[in-house]
Design a protein around this motif. Structure first.
Motif, mmCIF file in Angstrom:
data_model
loop_
_atom_site.group_PDB
_atom_site.id
_atom_site.type_symbol
_atom_site.label_atom_id
_atom_site.label_comp_id
_atom_site.label_asym_id
_atom_site.label_seq_id
_atom_site.Cartn_x
_atom_site.Cartn_y
_atom_site.Cartn_z
ATOM 1 N N ILE A 111 0.956 -1.012 -0.278
ATOM 2 C CA ILE A 111 0.431 0.038 -0.080
ATOM 3 C C ILE A 111 1.144 1.351 -0.040
ATOM 4 C CG2 ILE A 111 -1.864 1.462 0.931
ATOM 5 C CD1 ILE A 111 -2.487 -1.656 2.787
ATOM 6 N N LYS A 112 1.991 1.373 0.832
ATOM 7 C CA LYS A 112 3.057 2.133 0.734
ATOM 8 C C LYS A 112 3.758 2.629 -0.504
ATOM 9 C CE LYS A 112 3.652 1.908 5.244
ATOM 10 N NZ LYS A 112 4.657 1.785 6.623
ATOM 11 N N MET A 113 4.030 1.999 -0.866
ATOM 12 C CA MET A 113 4.630 1.749 -2.698
ATOM 13 C C MET A 113 3.263 1.687 -3.214
ATOM 14 S SD MET A 113 6.374 -2.090 -2.144
ATOM 15 C CE MET A 113 7.394 -2.303 -3.532
ATOM 16 N N CYS A 114 1.832 1.809 -3.130
ATOM 17 C CA CYS A 114 1.520 2.076 -4.004
ATOM 18 C C CYS A 114 0.770 3.761 -4.188
ATOM 19 C CB CYS A 114 0.028 0.798 -4.078
ATOM 20 S SG CYS A 114 0.669 -0.363 -4.794
ATOM 21 N N LEU A 115 0.921 4.180 -2.924
ATOM 22 C CA LEU A 115 0.155 5.160 -3.196
ATOM 23 C C LEU A 115 1.169 5.940 -4.176
ATOM 24 C CD1 LEU A 115 -1.934 6.697 -2.000
ATOM 25 C CD2 LEU A 115 -0.012 7.889 0.388
ATOM 26 N N PRO A 116 2.182 6.659 -3.648
ATOM 27 C CA PRO A 116 2.933 7.495 -5.054
ATOM 28 C C PRO A 116 2.341 7.489 -6.378
ATOM 29 C CG PRO A 116 4.495 6.279 -3.369
ATOM 30 C CD PRO A 116 3.554 5.934 -3.303
ATOM 31 N N LEU A 117 2.831 6.035 -6.555
ATOM 32 C CA LEU A 117 2.222 5.778 -8.327
ATOM 33 C C LEU A 117 0.993 6.362 -8.304
ATOM 34 C CD1 LEU A 117 3.331 3.683 -10.324
ATOM 35 C CD2 LEU A 117 2.655 2.259 -9.837
ATOM 36 N N ILE A 118 -0.322 5.566 -7.451
ATOM 37 C CA ILE A 118 -1.753 5.761 -7.409
ATOM 38 C C ILE A 118 -1.220 7.827 -7.935
ATOM 39 C CG2 ILE A 118 -3.807 6.175 -6.928
ATOM 40 C CD1 ILE A 118 -3.237 3.254 -8.234
#
Length: 126
Positions: free
Chosen positions: A11-18
């Motif tokens: 989730i922490k890795m996906c947030l900047p991507l999103i």
């Protein structure tokens, strides 16, 4: 590989991507809560359906998808399409001679080389 990460880490890795994806698609009116919810959805889907890919594969799928899409909104359906397309590019290049591989996959070769170096170091230690 994605399977090595906990869902919380993902989730922490996906947030900047999103967040970057919304920006790149021109969707500037998305709330922080919506971004977190989409990150949670993506992390869950990655664990369930794409756990054998690297997170860099997912980033590249989004990069490619954003630049080749006709849909300028982000949804689970959209990112599934992007990831499956990228996964197929990866699969179609397995067993292909290096000079014939899709050049967009060069980052995977660098990662494999790094892994090889680390295993050589391990052999020297033991």
């Amino acid at each position: 590989m994605i399977k090595k990460y906990s869902e919380k880490e993902l989730i922490k890795m996906c947030l900047p991507l999103i967040t970057k994806t919304y920006f790149d698609l021109g969707q500037h009116n998305v709330s922080a809560e919506q971004k977190v919810l989409m990150s949670q959805s993506l992390a869950s889907d990655l664990k369930k359906s794409f756990n054998s890919l690297f997170f860099k594969d997912i980033e590249m799928a989004f990069w490619n998808g954003i630049r080749n899409t006709e849909e300028f909104n982000l949804s689970a359906k959209t990112y599934y399409k992007w990831i499956k397309l990228w996964r197929n590019i990866i699969w179609n290049n397995e067993g292909v001679a290096d000079h014939q591989k899709d050049k967009r996959l060069n980052y995977r070769k660098q990662k494999e080389h790094k892994l090889l170096k680390n295993s050589d170091i391990y052999k020297k230690i033991t």
